[in-house]
Design an enzyme around this catalytic site. Sequence first.
Site, short mmCIF file in Angstrom:
data_model
loop_
_atom_site.label_atom_id
_atom_site.label_comp_id
_atom_site.label_asym_id
_atom_site.label_seq_id
_atom_site.Cartn_x
_atom_site.Cartn_y
_atom_site.Cartn_z
N GLU A 195 0.83 -1.20 0.00
CA GLU A 195 0.00 0.00 0.00
C GLU A 195 0.87 1.25 0.00
O GLU A 195 2.08 1.18 0.24
CB GLU A 195 -0.94 -0.01 1.21
N HIS B 212 -9.15 10.15 3.90
CA HIS B 212 -8.88 9.10 2.91
C HIS B 212 -9.15 9.69 1.55
O HIS B 212 -10.18 10.32 1.33
CB HIS B 212 -9.77 7.87 3.15
N ARG C 145 -1.28 9.21 1.92
CA ARG C 145 -2.67 9.64 1.77
C ARG C 145 -2.86 11.15 1.77
O ARG C 145 -3.68 11.68 1.02
CB ARG C 145 -3.49 9.08 2.92
N HIS D 53 -11.14 10.06 7.68
CA HIS D 53 -10.95 8.60 7.76
C HIS D 53 -10.34 8.13 9.07
O HIS D 53 -10.75 7.10 9.61
CB HIS D 53 -10.03 8.20 6.60
N ARG E 235 -0.81 8.90 9.56
CA ARG E 235 -0.77 7.44 9.74
C ARG E 235 -0.39 6.74 8.44
O ARG E 235 -0.94 7.03 7.38
CB ARG E 235 -2.15 6.95 10.17
C1 LIG Z 1 -13.65 2.09 6.11
C2 LIG Z 1 -12.41 1.89 6.91
C3 LIG Z 1 -11.40 1.09 6.44
C4 LIG Z 1 -10.22 0.91 7.17
N1 LIG Z 1 -9.26 0.07 6.71
C5 LIG Z 1 -8.17 -0.18 7.47
C6 LIG Z 1 -7.20 -1.14 7.07
O1 LIG Z 1 -7.33 -1.76 6.03
N2 LIG Z 1 -6.14 -1.33 7.88
C7 LIG Z 1 -5.95 -0.66 9.05
O2 LIG Z 1 -4.95 -0.89 9.75
N3 LIG Z 1 -6.88 0.23 9.48
C8 LIG Z 1 -7.97 0.48 8.71
N4 LIG Z 1 -8.91 1.37 9.14
C9 LIG Z 1 -8.75 1.96 10.47
C10 LIG Z 1 -9.12 0.91 11.50
O3 LIG Z 1 -10.22 0.18 11.05
C11 LIG Z 1 -9.44 1.54 12.84
O4 LIG Z 1 -8.46 2.44 13.23
C12 LIG Z 1 -9.55 0.46 13.91
O5 LIG Z 1 -10.45 -0.52 13.49
C13 LIG Z 1 -10.01 1.07 15.22
O6 LIG Z 1 -10.33 0.03 16.09
P1 LIG Z 1 -10.85 0.37 17.54
O7 LIG Z 1 -11.08 -0.92 18.21
O8 LIG Z 1 -9.97 1.35 18.16
O9 LIG Z 1 -12.23 1.13 17.26
P2 LIG Z 1 -13.57 0.63 16.55
O10 LIG Z 1 -13.36 -0.59 15.75
O11 LIG Z 1 -14.14 1.81 15.86
O12 LIG Z 1 -14.47 0.23 17.78
C14 LIG Z 1 -14.92 1.21 18.69
C15 LIG Z 1 -15.99 0.58 19.55
O13 LIG Z 1 -16.33 1.45 20.60
C16 LIG Z 1 -17.75 1.54 20.71
N5 LIG Z 1 -18.07 2.82 21.31
C17 LIG Z 1 -17.79 4.07 20.87
N6 LIG Z 1 -18.24 4.98 21.75
C18 LIG Z 1 -18.81 4.31 22.77
C19 LIG Z 1 -19.46 4.68 23.97
N7 LIG Z 1 -19.64 5.96 24.32
N8 LIG Z 1 -19.94 3.72 24.79
C20 LIG Z 1 -19.80 2.41 24.47
N9 LIG Z 1 -19.20 1.99 23.33
C21 LIG Z 1 -18.71 2.93 22.50
C22 LIG Z 1 -18.22 1.39 19.27
O14 LIG Z 1 -19.58 1.03 19.20
C23 LIG Z 1 -17.28 0.30 18.79
O15 LIG Z 1 -17.74 -0.97 19.17
C24 LIG Z 1 -10.07 1.57 8.41
C25 LIG Z 1 -11.10 2.38 8.89
C26 LIG Z 1 -12.25 2.54 8.15
C27 LIG Z 1 -13.36 3.41 8.68
#
Ligand SMILES: Cc1cc2nc3c(=O)[nH]c(=O)nc-3n(C[C@H](O)[C@H](O)[C@H](O)COP(=O)(O)OP(=O)(O)OC[C@H]3O[C@@H](n4cnc5c(N)ncnc54)[C@H](O)[C@@H]3O)c2cc1C
Length: 560
Positions: free
Chosen positions: A113, A266, A315, A376, A411
């Site tokens: 990438e 993004h 990006r 993003h 990032r």
């Molecule tokens: C479309 C897209 C594609 C991506 N592709 C990639 C990729 O290919 N590779 C890569 O490394 N990264 C990628 N990213 C970034 C990556 O997906 C995220 O940075 C990562 O998944 C974040 O994980 P997390 O567990 O921190 O948060 P999340 O997966 O967003 O989970 C957060 C959780 O917290 C919960 N939550 C939020 N607020 C509250 C609250 N007040 N009370 C209770 N629960 C709450 C939500 O409901 C959710 O369950 C992508 C992001 C997007 C949007």
Amino acid sequence: MNSHHFDVLIVGSGLAGLSAALHLAATHRVAVITKGAFGEGSSNWAQGGIAAVLAEGDHFDEHVQDTLVAGAGLCDPAATRFVVENAPASIAWLQGLGVPFSQEDGVLHLTREGGHSQRRIVHVTDATGAAVQRTLIEHVRANPNIVLFDHHMLVDLITARRLGLDDGDEKHDQTDGNVRANPQATSNAGTSLSPAATDRCLGLYALDEKRDQVVTFHAPQTLLATGGAGKVYLYTTNPDTATGDGIAAAWRAGCRVSNMEFIQFHPTCLYHPYAKSFLISEALRGEGGVLRLPPSHGSVRFMPQHDARAELAPRDVVARAIDFEMKKHGLDCVYLDITHKGAGFLHEHFPTILARCAELGIDITREPIPVVPAAHYTCGGVMSDLKGHTDLAGLYAIGETACTGLHGANRLASNSLVECMVFARAAAQDILATGSPAVSPALPAWDSSQVTDADESVVIAHNWDELRRFMWNYVGIVRTNKRLERAAHRIALLTSEIDEFYANFHISRDLLELRNLVQVADLIVRCAQARHESRGLHFSRDYPGLQDEALPTVLTPAAA
Ligand SMILES: Cc1cc2nc3c(=O)[nH]c(=O)nc-3n(C[C@H](O)[C@H](O)[C@H](O)COP(=O)(O)OP(=O)(O)OC[C@H]3O[C@@H](n4cnc5c(N)ncnc54)[C@H](O)[C@@H]3O)c2cc1C
């Protein structure tokens, strides 16, 4: 039941939260508290994959170097090396749990990438996050030590200081961690330690969305894994959950936040009225996709005029080039062309993108894909160290909510899923190694005796819309002092309206999210105003150059 006791509270059921739960559950009783449906979040939407040094000829040093280059001088070298060196073990852990990574000739298939000097992205076709989440959810559901509270939304953290129990002697030990000092004083950052440094997290209040009641959770350790804040912008690739709740709650509890000005846009979100937030993966450009002006402008390929790396530039460079071309020619979108790869290749490598575009009448094997940039990734967040510690004892921040120092000013693609796993494990190991405080004080129940039902919910909907629009227009890809001032002024007005709503009416998920979004918008604007240069994702027309020294922006909350 309006009160629960656990060993550990994990807020969020994305990759960070679920990984931490699985690491802890052998010995600890864990509550996973998550708003909306279980497993929702950005993790589920990740397409491209997870970066790790696995290929012959690739080296940790190269992955570190690529990350540092993307981060434009602001990555924390120790955090970067920590993630890179622990990445292969995280992939092995996922394989052990049964994630069906794509393979070729019996070995993991690696894609390349933008910004990566090597092929090092492990993936499950083009729906990596969904496959990983499916696997983790199965394991979490099967674990009797993990109790799931879906449709429970964090309202606020409960701290000793807020309860008047703080005796000031429980200073958080950051000596062996990596919480950075406050090298750049910003608008309100005059001291290097936040008010939370002598405080402790005792639990949290959560809104039970189904019963419409606030529940108290008690625990000696709480992990914030609430994801990013993309919803602060009108156009975003993020799911509805990404409202910056953890960042706002930690800030209110006295934790410092850092680098909030660095929002990654993004470059290629599908431009279509029914698919505003569908991402067209970086991997398409990695596999040779080229960006073109529309046919009305000769379908000219424009990236080579902006950067020698063309479509494989980082990006921010690609997003700014698209923004430039759109503004210059008055376009609604540009086009990403991968037709030269042929139908067979696209069916095999990008089945999800191909299917989603086909649903909307776009045949990506024969015609270019209309794309626009969209918010993003939130590079900044709650300041945390190599073990996930925040400023507040008993509170950890992991995943996109945290600012570990890995991403710096920008990032590198596919570095965030791996960051979630590496810091989830580090935080879990720290909790497993730490004895819990002996006495857990009684926590008061939520008091709603002084509030009434709101009679003007339209205000909340209107404010949501207004906030996201002016953040897009004034605090987007290209910033100016004037635009930031305008945004700050509107944020101040919204804040007073929301504070009044919050104080006088029954809370709802919409109101809580709006409260958090406005808080996060304020943090973004304040960080942006404090940076008098253009670095990484922060581009200011008033300060187009670079300062000699690269310093993180650190905001310290006023003493409670
Ligand atoms: C479309 C897209 C594609 C991506 N592709 C990639 C990729 O290919 N590779 C890569 O490394 N990264 C990628 N990213 C970034 C990556 O997906 C995220 O940075 C990562 O998944 C974040 O994980 P997390 O567990 O921190 O948060 P999340 O997966 O967003 O989970 C957060 C959780 O917290 C919960 N939550 C939020 N607020 C509250 C609250 N007040 N009370 C209770 N629960 C709450 C939500 O409901 C959710 O369950 C992508 C992001 C997007 C949007």
